[in-house]
Write a protein that holds these residues in place. Structure first.
Motif, PDB file in Angstrom:
ATOM      1  N   UNK A  11     -40.546  43.247 -15.139  1.00 44.60           N
ATOM      2  CA  UNK A  11     -40.197  44.656 -14.985  1.00 44.60           C
ATOM      3  C   UNK A  11     -38.996  44.776 -14.046  1.00 44.60           C
ATOM      4  N   UNK A  12     -38.159  45.769 -14.287  1.00 46.03           N
ATOM      5  CA  UNK A  12     -36.978  46.017 -13.459  1.00 46.03           C
ATOM      6  C   UNK A  12     -37.353  47.021 -12.372  1.00 46.03           C
ATOM      7  N   UNK A  13     -37.341  46.568 -11.125  1.00 42.60           N
ATOM      8  CA  UNK A  13     -37.715  47.424 -10.001  1.00 42.60           C
ATOM      9  C   UNK A  13     -36.512  47.615  -9.078  1.00 42.60           C
ATOM     10  N   UNK A  14     -36.660  48.567  -8.161  1.00 44.24           N
ATOM     11  CA  UNK A  14     -35.652  48.817  -7.128  1.00 44.24           C
ATOM     12  C   UNK A  14     -36.322  48.550  -5.778  1.00 44.24           C
ATOM     13  N   UNK A  15     -35.632  47.803  -4.923  1.00 41.58           N
ATOM     14  CA  UNK A  15     -36.177  47.416  -3.626  1.00 41.58           C
ATOM     15  C   UNK A  15     -35.204  47.866  -2.539  1.00 41.58           C
ATOM     16  N   UNK A  16     -35.772  48.494  -1.504  1.00 41.44           N
ATOM     17  CA  UNK A  16     -34.936  48.950  -0.382  1.00 41.44           C
ATOM     18  C   UNK A  16     -34.322  47.735   0.317  1.00 41.44           C
ATOM     19  N   UNK A  17     -33.021  47.803   0.585  1.00 37.50           N
ATOM     20  CA  UNK A  17     -32.293  46.719   1.233  1.00 37.50           C
ATOM     21  C   UNK A  17     -31.272  47.349   2.177  1.00 37.50           C
ATOM     22  N   UNK A  18     -31.659  47.462   3.453  1.00 42.33           N
ATOM     23  CA  UNK A  18     -30.813  48.136   4.451  1.00 42.33           C
ATOM     24  C   UNK A  18     -29.454  47.466   4.616  1.00 42.33           C
ATOM     25  N   UNK A  84     -41.989  54.782 -17.178  1.00 38.17           N
ATOM     26  CA  UNK A  84     -40.965  55.564 -16.491  1.00 38.17           C
ATOM     27  C   UNK A  84     -40.005  54.573 -15.849  1.00 38.17           C
ATOM     28  N   UNK A  85     -38.805  55.026 -15.507  1.00 33.98           N
ATOM     29  CA  UNK A  85     -37.849  54.125 -14.871  1.00 33.98           C
ATOM     30  C   UNK A  85     -38.120  54.003 -13.371  1.00 33.98           C
ATOM     31  N   UNK A  86     -37.465  53.049 -12.750  1.00 31.55           N
ATOM     32  CA  UNK A  86     -37.680  52.747 -11.333  1.00 31.55           C
ATOM     33  C   UNK A  86     -37.330  53.929 -10.431  1.00 31.55           C
ATOM     34  N   UNK A  88     -37.551  57.223 -11.128  1.00 28.21           N
ATOM     35  CA  UNK A  88     -38.615  58.221 -11.242  1.00 28.21           C
ATOM     36  C   UNK A  88     -39.860  57.751 -10.483  1.00 28.21           C
ATOM     37  N   UNK A  89     -40.226  56.489 -10.661  1.00 24.40           N
ATOM     38  CA  UNK A  89     -41.428  55.974  -9.997  1.00 24.40           C
ATOM     39  C   UNK A  89     -41.273  56.019  -8.478  1.00 24.40           C
ATOM     40  N   UNK A  90     -40.094  55.716  -7.972  1.00 23.64           N
ATOM     41  CA  UNK A  90     -39.854  55.767  -6.527  1.00 23.64           C
ATOM     42  C   UNK A  90     -40.033  57.193  -6.005  1.00 23.64           C
ATOM     43  N   UNK A  91     -39.411  58.143  -6.663  1.00 31.38           N
ATOM     44  CA  UNK A  91     -39.503  59.536  -6.213  1.00 31.38           C
ATOM     45  C   UNK A  91     -40.932  60.066  -6.332  1.00 31.38           C
ATOM     46  N   UNK A  92     -41.638  59.644  -7.370  1.00 29.57           N
ATOM     47  CA  UNK A  92     -43.028  60.072  -7.549  1.00 29.57           C
ATOM     48  C   UNK A  92     -43.901  59.538  -6.407  1.00 29.57           C
ATOM     49  N   UNK A 102     -49.165  50.401  -5.390  1.00 31.23           N
ATOM     50  CA  UNK A 102     -47.793  50.014  -5.709  1.00 31.23           C
ATOM     51  C   UNK A 102     -47.466  50.494  -7.127  1.00 31.23           C
ATOM     52  N   UNK A 103     -46.325  51.150  -7.268  1.00 30.21           N
ATOM     53  CA  UNK A 103     -45.910  51.692  -8.552  1.00 30.21           C
ATOM     54  C   UNK A 103     -44.975  50.716  -9.253  1.00 30.21           C
ATOM     55  N   UNK A 104     -45.282  50.440 -10.515  1.00 32.53           N
ATOM     56  CA  UNK A 104     -44.462  49.536 -11.320  1.00 32.53           C
ATOM     57  C   UNK A 104     -43.860  50.289 -12.494  1.00 32.53           C
ATOM     58  N   UNK A 105     -42.527  50.298 -12.586  1.00 33.70           N
ATOM     59  CA  UNK A 105     -41.880  50.959 -13.705  1.00 33.70           C
ATOM     60  C   UNK A 105     -41.817  50.050 -14.930  1.00 33.70           C
ATOM     61  N   UNK A 106     -42.354  50.537 -16.025  1.00 31.99           N
ATOM     62  CA  UNK A 106     -42.249  49.835 -17.311  1.00 31.99           C
ATOM     63  C   UNK A 106     -41.274  50.644 -18.168  1.00 31.99           C
ATOM     64  N   UNK A 107     -40.054  50.755 -17.676  1.00 34.60           N
ATOM     65  CA  UNK A 107     -39.054  51.640 -18.260  1.00 34.60           C
ATOM     66  C   UNK A 107     -38.833  51.471 -19.751  1.00 34.60           C
TER      67      UNK A 107
END
Length: 177
Positions: A11-18, A84-86, A88-92, A102-107
């Motif tokens: 799955x394609x996820x988004x990860x916070x990276x300061x 849903x995409x990454x 949308x899942x982050x904002x949700x 933990x939310x996993x996007x299966x976009x």
């Protein structure tokens, strides 16, 4: 489904990276399900969509509320998968105030399709979405399976919630093997 291995999907996820700086410090990261779940006992539940009423008001908050009880039965993590995409899942997740689930996007719906749970909700403007189901996975093998009735029914749109409630899973996990 019981005793079947989960599909080998990334799955394609988004990860916070300061280190990226700026107003949107997130990078893309592949989440390989079999790698992430190897050697672990996890609960995965799936639902039709982020920000939808039953998913937002009942199912996801109930799993969050009962997270610590799952941990008492040897569950390492609880995941929610949705088509849903990454973004949308982050904002949700932020909107729900999730701390544990933990939310996993299966976009692309690949995991959901390979689970046999991809349904067409085009008549509601949703497109392809997941049917509501839940499972316990132990070292990549499904040990418990729950799905809402009516996946093969035709006619009026249905969105039942009950069989996949976290209380059902906990009830079965409480019973001695």
């Amino acid at each position: 489904m019981i005793q079947r291995p989960i599909p080998d999907v990334t799955l394609k996820t988004r990860v916070r990276d300061e280190s990226l700086g700026g107003p949107n410090p997130f990078r893309w990261e592949d989440f390989r399900l079999r790698d992430a779940f190897a050697g672990k006992k996890v609960v995965v539940f799936s639902l039709p969509g982020a920000f939808t009423p039953t998913c937002s008001n009942e199912q996801c908050p109930n799993y969050e509320r009962l997270y610590e009880e799952f941990k008492q039965f040897g569950v390492d993590e609880v995941y929610c998968v949705s088509v849903n995409d990454a973004f949308v899942m982050y904002q949700w997740g932020k909107n729900l105030g999730l701390k544990n689930v933990k939310l996993l996007p299966d976009g692309n719906g690949e995991f959901t399709r390979r689970m046999g749970m991809l349904i067409d909700k085009s008549h509601l403007g949703f497109g392809l979405r997941s049917w509501r189901y839940a499972m316990v996975i132990d070292d990549n093998v499904i040990t418990h399976w729950y799905e809402e009735p009516g996946i093969n029914d035709t006619g009026e749109d249905q969105d039942p919630y009950g069989e996949t409630a976290p209380e059902k899973l906990l009830e079965e996990l409480r019973e001695p093997a």
